[in-house]
Design an enzyme around this catalytic site. Structure first.
Site, PDB file in Angstrom:
ATOM      1  N   LEU A  46      48.663  76.553  89.079  1.00 45.72           N
ATOM      2  CA  LEU A  46      48.658  77.592  88.062  1.00 45.72           C
ATOM      3  C   LEU A  46      48.055  77.028  86.776  1.00 45.72           C
ATOM      4  CD1 LEU A  46      49.647  80.544  87.576  1.00 45.72           C
ATOM      5  CD2 LEU A  46      51.497  79.500  86.278  1.00 45.72           C
TER       6      LEU A  46
ATOM      7  N   GLU B   2      51.674  70.388  91.526  1.00 45.14           N
ATOM      8  CA  GLU B   2      52.451  70.761  90.328  1.00 45.14           C
ATOM      9  C   GLU B   2      53.924  70.818  90.690  1.00 45.14           C
ATOM     10  OE1 GLU B   2      51.272  74.775  89.132  1.00 45.14           O
ATOM     11  OE2 GLU B   2      50.996  75.313  91.227  1.00 45.14           O
TER      12      GLU B   2
ATOM     13  N   TYR C 117      53.150  88.235  87.775  1.00 43.72           N
ATOM     14  CA  TYR C 117      54.144  88.199  86.705  1.00 43.72           C
ATOM     15  C   TYR C 117      53.729  87.241  85.602  1.00 43.72           C
ATOM     16  CZ  TYR C 117      56.145  83.660  88.198  1.00 43.72           C
ATOM     17  OH  TYR C 117      56.332  82.331  88.485  1.00 43.72           O
TER      18      TYR C 117
ATOM     19  N   LYS D  23      49.112  84.209  89.402  1.00 49.42           N
ATOM     20  CA  LYS D  23      50.568  84.079  89.207  1.00 49.42           C
ATOM     21  C   LYS D  23      51.297  85.192  89.967  1.00 49.42           C
ATOM     22  CE  LYS D  23      53.799  82.863  85.505  1.00 49.42           C
ATOM     23  NZ  LYS D  23      54.407  81.723  86.178  1.00 49.42           N
TER      24      LYS D  23
HETATM   25  N1  PDD Z   1      56.536  79.268  85.754  1.00 49.58           N
HETATM   26  N2  PDD Z   1      53.092  76.053  87.660  1.00 49.58           N
HETATM   27  C1  PDD Z   1      53.878  76.955  88.266  1.00 49.58           C
HETATM   28  C2  PDD Z   1      53.925  76.970  89.749  1.00 49.58           C
HETATM   29  C3  PDD Z   1      54.661  77.856  87.503  1.00 49.58           C
HETATM   30  O1  PDD Z   1      55.432  78.751  88.124  1.00 49.58           O
HETATM   31  C4  PDD Z   1      54.611  77.779  86.088  1.00 49.58           C
HETATM   32  C5  PDD Z   1      55.394  78.707  85.222  1.00 49.58           C
HETATM   33  C6  PDD Z   1      53.782  76.812  85.495  1.00 49.58           C
HETATM   34  C7  PDD Z   1      53.653  76.673  84.000  1.00 49.58           C
HETATM   35  O2  PDD Z   1      52.914  77.740  83.445  1.00 49.58           O
HETATM   36  P1  PDD Z   1      53.187  78.238  81.963  1.00 49.58           P
HETATM   37  O3  PDD Z   1      53.032  77.050  81.093  1.00 49.58           O
HETATM   38  O4  PDD Z   1      52.152  79.246  81.739  1.00 49.58           O
HETATM   39  O5  PDD Z   1      54.600  78.785  81.918  1.00 49.58           O
HETATM   40  C8  PDD Z   1      53.029  75.981  86.307  1.00 49.58           C
HETATM   41  C9  PDD Z   1      57.308  80.242  85.011  1.00 49.58           C
HETATM   42  C10 PDD Z   1      57.823  79.721  83.722  1.00 49.58           C
HETATM   43  C11 PDD Z   1      58.392  80.829  85.914  1.00 49.58           C
HETATM   44  O6  PDD Z   1      58.079  81.050  87.063  1.00 49.58           O
HETATM   45  O7  PDD Z   1      59.507  81.089  85.442  1.00 49.58           O
END
Ligand code: PDD
Length: 286
Positions: free
Chosen positions: A206, A182, A33, A150
């Site tokens: 991620l 994270e 996703y 992801k």
């Molecule tokens: N989540 N680490 C994890 C485990 C995440 O699920 C996310 C993002 C990030 C940040 O990635 P980015 O900057 O590309 O959004 C880091 C999204 C926002 C979610 O699951 O809703």
């Protein structure tokens, strides 16, 4: 209001959208996703999300159902039809289904499933949560070893968020072998003596699209950045801390495991990075 959503080539009211009960996303979490934010009715860093989606698909030998141009058009159409000024577009690609449950992947010509929907979040850029800052607990990271992909395997991150809520906090940072990986849905940083510290990229975290942009902007603003492993104790001893994600941009952290950081309000570097990120992202939005 009933949203218009996108499912496998069709724009439908959310109440009429259907996916097979045999879909591998549903049965095996065999899906990836992306979450792209919307500000001023425009997409933030669409390119970065499209590139990461392709990488996730490649790592799992999954087909991309669309070209980048088609994906952009679907994103834009949903934003427009649902009248989103500030919010998110959620996109999911699963390996689809050949009509049964089997651990073995279905034949390669099985079409993947593509689903997109919007989430309306008025006031996202100016959220009360970002002004207050987040309280964090630390938990053990027990996720699988390919967190750079992801996938929709989000049960443990959801449980982490619930553990945080139960403890009267907002979110959890995960640790592995004593080092912070994270947040449950964001990348994690602390700031000490003006230096921003965050874990380097690997399969353990991620590769955040917001992380990449914020680190670039920090360097352009002459801030010092160190990408290295760090412990939760180091973070507790920090002057300030923050997280980054497409859903919350730069979110200040004011407490870790009950220890107040600084004076317990969002720190100057987190606040400045949030301002720069929002301003530059809005200018570059498409
Ligand atoms: N989540 N680490 C994890 C485990 C995440 O699920 C996310 C993002 C990030 C940040 O990635 P980015 O900057 O590309 O959004 C880091 C999204 C926002 C979610 O699951 O809703």
């Amino acid at each position: 209001m009933t949203r218009t959503v996108y499912v496998n080539g069709e724009y439908l009211p959310e109440t009429e959208a259907k996916i097979s009960i045999f879909d591998r996303g549903f049965l095996f979490a065999d899906a990836v996703y992306e979450v792209t934010s919307v500000l001023g009715g425009k997409l933030i860093d669409f390119e970065g999300h499209a590139v990461r989606l392709q990488r996730s698909l490649n790592e799992l030998d999954m087909q991309n159902p669309c070209t980048k141009e088609e994906l952009l058009e679907i994103h834009r159409k949903l934003v427009e039809q649902n009248n989103i000024d500030e919010g998110l577009v959620y996109l999911q690609v699963s390996r689809g289904s050949d009509g049964d449950r089997d651990f073995v992947f279905p034949p390669e010509d099985t079409p993947p499933s593509l689903v997109l929907f919007t989430q309306n979040k008025p006031g996202l850029a100016n959220s009360a949560a970002s002004k207050k800052g987040a309280k964090i607990i630390s938990i053990e990271d027990v996720r699988w070893g390919r967190r750079d992909i992801k996938t929709v395997q989000l049960l443990y991150p959801s449980m982490g968020k619930m553990m945080a809520k139960k403890a009267g906090c907002d979110d959890a940072w995960m640790t592995q072998d004593g080092y912070v990986t994270e947040g449950t849905s964001n990348n994690a940083y602390y700031v000490k003596d003006g230096k921003i510290v965050t874990r380097p990229l690997s399969n353990d975290i991620l590769h955040g699209i917001t992380r990449k942009a914020v680190l670039r902007m920090a360097q352009e603003a002459q801030m010092k950045v160190e990408e290295r492993l760090f412990t939760i104790d180091e973070a507790k001893d920090a002057d300030e801390a923050f997280t980054t994600s497409a859903s919350a941009f730069v979110m200040p952290v004011i407490e870790i495991d009950g220890v107040t950081l600084g004076d317990g309000t969002p720190g100057p570097i987190a606040k400045r990075l949030r301002e720069i990120y929002l301003e530059e992202s809005l200018n570059a939005a498409i």
